[in-house]
Enzyme design. Structure first.
Site, PDB file in Angstrom:
ATOM      1  N   HIS A 113      50.302 -57.710  -2.591  1.00  0.00           N
ATOM      2  CA  HIS A 113      51.017 -58.729  -1.824  1.00  0.00           C
ATOM      3  C   HIS A 113      51.465 -59.890  -2.707  1.00  0.00           C
ATOM      4  O   HIS A 113      50.772 -60.881  -2.879  1.00  0.00           O
ATOM      5  CB  HIS A 113      50.085 -59.238  -0.711  1.00  0.00           C
ATOM      6  N   ASP A 164      57.010 -59.000   6.198  1.00  0.00           N
ATOM      7  CA  ASP A 164      56.055 -60.068   5.866  1.00  0.00           C
ATOM      8  C   ASP A 164      56.697 -61.444   5.896  1.00  0.00           C
ATOM      9  O   ASP A 164      57.809 -61.638   5.424  1.00  0.00           O
ATOM     10  CB  ASP A 164      55.452 -59.847   4.478  1.00  0.00           C
ATOM     11  N   HIS A 197      46.828 -59.962   4.763  1.00  0.00           N
ATOM     12  CA  HIS A 197      46.080 -61.235   4.808  1.00  0.00           C
ATOM     13  C   HIS A 197      45.281 -61.480   6.093  1.00  0.00           C
ATOM     14  O   HIS A 197      45.544 -62.402   6.835  1.00  0.00           O
ATOM     15  CB  HIS A 197      47.007 -62.427   4.541  1.00  0.00           C
ATOM     16  N   ASP A 210      48.773 -62.604  -1.858  1.00  0.00           N
ATOM     17  CA  ASP A 210      49.813 -63.328  -1.121  1.00  0.00           C
ATOM     18  C   ASP A 210      50.366 -64.472  -1.983  1.00  0.00           C
ATOM     19  O   ASP A 210      50.604 -65.580  -1.503  1.00  0.00           O
ATOM     20  CB  ASP A 210      49.312 -63.845   0.230  1.00  0.00           C
TER      21      ASP A 210
END
Lengths: 309, 430
Positions: free
Chosen positions: B65, B157, B237, B310
């Site tokens: 990510h 996302d 996440h 992330d």
């Protein structure tokens, strides 16, 4: 005792002794506003900037009068007249102001934490004149001053705060202030406007005003924002007024010496009926009057101290 | 062109190996992983010896990510700078999310990303395509074209898929191409214009709140749809206690769902937001201590398969503003490893489990045969000094953006050498 902080960003980080100091100092300054010549030279040559990103009449005027009565030079910058509308960031505005060496910046802003950010970027003292839904420390201090003035003490009093707690910086600052000073705080408001875990701030949470009014020595009504019904928080203002508005009927169960307070501006006939707002228990205009003394005290404590000797 | 990594503690989650071993690399491939000394090669001028005494030798880390911001927001990050940051953090492969400008919903964008990644010639970059055209949540993107161009998963996302029918169709349709669907699980009405987790801290700060159930509801919906369709679902996440429990339950039922957690969600709680540090403004938000405990539990019991960063670069333009106005996201590529090693220090994960969540497990989720040390596989290897003490300094970051709340933190553990396809792509110069 001295006021050691550079800024006044909120009540949360104040010690009870610091709050007492502000109130004691305000007591002294209150007298100045009763003189025919309402001006002392305490802050002569000092510069106070009022930086208002939200419309405000009462708070800004109160700050300005306070500064002028102390002989400070004051400047007003508001969202409609400034580079704010041209897209300048708060930090850029702060750096530009800093370059002109102000002593105090009074900031009103719609975003929580904005004064904290400003304070990190300027040497001037920053006074939070309301940041989003976070804090409005000078309002809480003037409320304390008013309660002490009328009741003789804050400790031991039962204060009922009624209305939209979730969106109210006045409620948050007052909850910190009152609990620090030993008052018992009850809140009542619609379930949709009671923020999560509020009881953990040391207050007792109710929903119906009737549950708190009989016990209260002081009733603080909060302003309801007229757009809340669009956010699905209320069916209508009419229903809000009916259930949560303070009228003579609800007030009939109150203690005989009860004080009615409101931070203003009031929505007459919504959260408070005209008869109550203008009635014998109302100290709403005393609050406004005391606001000047409290703000004078704060300006003095933040930047006037060492010149006093 | 051989390299012998000698004397290190080899941690290979796929085989369960956790012993002092040597790793011999021939060209781009791993030749062998053997007990110390057994690979004593004959004196050969083309053999490079890499001494790994005191180091961990692990498969190259894989991040599921990452936001690389190119194309479109190159002032925040580029494929080159993001790749440099990844390599410095110990990664040899990263998956980049499709919310670029334009969105990666077609092969032209995927091609561009892969070409720039090849020019950078550092880490492997695996593009993630969009679930819906333009990430608008209305029509499916062309998964056949995207798969052919090289995407390893699809995700909208940054924007939750609001329409349940679209999510159902995505899970169904992605099955043809064996693409996992990565869910950014958030009920957008409940999240509203919230900026932080709903709880005592949001009540104190007067910041608009995002309740944990905004995540739970969508995790439940998406797991239910995965059960219905047989599609492969991956939850990005994971941050709320309720969502962890839901994933656990659906996994127990045999539904094909995997999940990741970020270092910030397993390290921080919402109390940190008292500072109003905009680097702590992320979506999903940093949650409460009970959510943190649930994330820890989920990592320990395997409910959470992977650790993903992330990594979301933003410049000072997006971050040096009032909290309400700041963009969501923090960078993470250069702090993920030491923050993960804290979990090992705390006894929550064994070294093998921690490394699995950064290597083998993410590789499985995107269906690539990487993340293990076995003969014949590409030599993607990371050497870690687990005892190295570091003070996080954003000014030293390779990433173009500096939006990390971990600046100044004292952490332990650092990637000291990173090889991809047998080539050194990062070497720590003390």
């Amino acid at each position: 005792m001295q006021f050691r902080k550079k800024d006044l960003l909120g009540i949360k980080h104040l010690e009870p002794e610091e709050i007492d100091l502000v109130l004691e100092t305000a007591e002294i300054f209150k007298e100045i506003s009763t003189r025919p010549i309402k001006k002392v030279p305490t802050l002569r040559g000092r510069t106070v900037v009022h930086l208002f990103y939200e419309p405000s009449t009462r708070t800004r005027t109160s700050f300005e009068i306070a500064a002028k009565r102390l002989s400070a030079d004051t400047f007003n910058i508001s969202a409609s007249t400034s580079s704010i509308v041209k897209g300048e960031t708060l930090i850029d505005t702060a750096k530009n102001l800093e370059a002109m060496n102000p002593d105090v910046i009074v900031l009103r802003h719609s975003a929580a934490g904005a004064p904290h950010m400003l304070a990190r970027h300027v040497k001037a003292s920053v006074i939070n004149a309301g940041d989003g839904m976070h804090e409005h420390p000078t309002q809480a201090l003037l409320d304390l001053f008013t309660i002490r003035d009328k009741k003789g003490a804050i400790s031991g009093q039962t204060i009922a705060i009624i209305g939209d707690i979730a969106h109210s910086r006045v409620a948050r600052s007052n909850i910190w202030a009152l609990t620090k000073m030993g008052a018992r705080v009850l809140v009542a408001g619609p379930t949709t406007m009671i923020p999560k875990d509020l009881d953990q701030l040391g207050v007792k949470v109710f929903y119906r005003p009737e549950d708190v009014i009989p016990e209260a020595d002081v009733i603080m009504m909060l302003r309801i924002q007229l757009e809340r019904q669009d956010q699905m928080l209320l069916p209508s203002l009419r229903e809000y007024s009916r259930v949560f508005g303070l009228d003579e009927k609800k007030l009939s169960s109150a203690k005989p010496e009860v004080l009615i307070m409101h931070p203003g501006p009031i929505n007459r006939g919504v959260e408070i009926s005209p008869a109550v707002a203008d009635g014998p228990y109302s100290v709403i205009l005393d609050q406004v009057n005391n606001g000047v003394a409290v703000r004078m005290a704060l300006l003095y404590l933040l930047i006037g101290g060492e010149k006093d000797e | 062109m051989s390299k012998l990594i000698r004397g290190g503690r080899v941690l290979d989650p796929a085989s369960g190996l956790d012993e002092l071993h040597d790793v011999l690399i021939e060209g781009r491939m791993i030749h062998s992983v053997s007990p110390p000394g057994s690979l004593e090669a004959k004196p050969d001028s083309s053999l490079t010896i890499i001494e790994a005494d005191g180091l961990w030798v692990v498969p190259g880390l894989i991040d599921l990510h990452t936001h690389l911001r190119e194309p479109g927001e190159e002032y925040k990050e580029t494929i080159l700078t993001g790749s440099q940051a990844a390599a410095a953090g110990g990664f040899t492969a990263i998956c980049c999310m499709p919310n670029t400008k334009p969105v990666n919903d077609n092969s032209a964008v995927t091609d561009l990303i892969l070409r720039r990644a090849m020019e950078a010639d550092l880490v492997r970059v695996f593009p993630v395509g969009a679930i819906s055209q333009g990430q608008k949540g209305e029509m499916l993107a062309e998964y056949a074209e995207l798969k052919e161009a090289g995407v390893v998963a699809v995700s909208d996302d940054g924007r939750a898929v609001v329409n349940s029918q679209l999510m159902r169709r995505a899970l169904e349709y992605a099955r043809i191409f064996d693409l996992p669907v990565i869910s950014h699980a958030e009920d957008r009405d409940l999240a509203g214009d919230g900026v932080m987790h709903e709880g005592l801290v949001s009540t104190r700060l007067g910041l608009r709140e995002i309740p944990g159930v905004a995540e739970d509801i969508m995790v439940f919906r998406d797991c239910s749809l995965a059960a219905l369709t047989g599609g492969r679902l991956h939850i990005a996440h994971l941050s709320s206690a309720g969502a962890v429990e839901l994933v656990r339950q659906f996994k127990a039922r045999g539904v094909q769902v995997t999940a990741e957690a970020t270092p910030h969600h397993f390290t921080l709680t919402d109390e940190a937001l008292e500072s109003f540090d905009t680097n702590l403004k992320v979506n999903p938000p940093i949650r409460s201590s009970s959510d943190l405990a649930a994330i820890h539990q989920g990592l320990a019991d395997g409910t959470i398969d992977a650790i993903a960063t992330d990594h979301a670069p933003h410049s000072t333009i997006e971050k040096d503003v009032e909290f309400d106005y700041a963009a969501f996201g923090m960078i993470g590529l250069e702090t993920a490893l030491p923050l993960t090693l804290r979990l090992v220090d705390q006894g929550l994960l064994s070294p093998l489990e921690a490394i699995a969540k950064l290597t083998r497990n993410p590789a499985r989720i995107i269906g690539v045969d990487l993340g293990r040390l076995a003969p014949g596989l590409p030599a993607d290897v990371t050497l870690i000094d687990p005892q190295r003490e570091i003070t996080v300094d954003v000014k030293q970051f390779r990433s173009k953006s500096k939006n990390s709340p971990f600046h100044g933190w004292h952490l332990k553990g650092k990637a000291v050498m990173v090889l991809r396809d047998g080539n050194v792509i990062f070497r720590d110069e003390p």
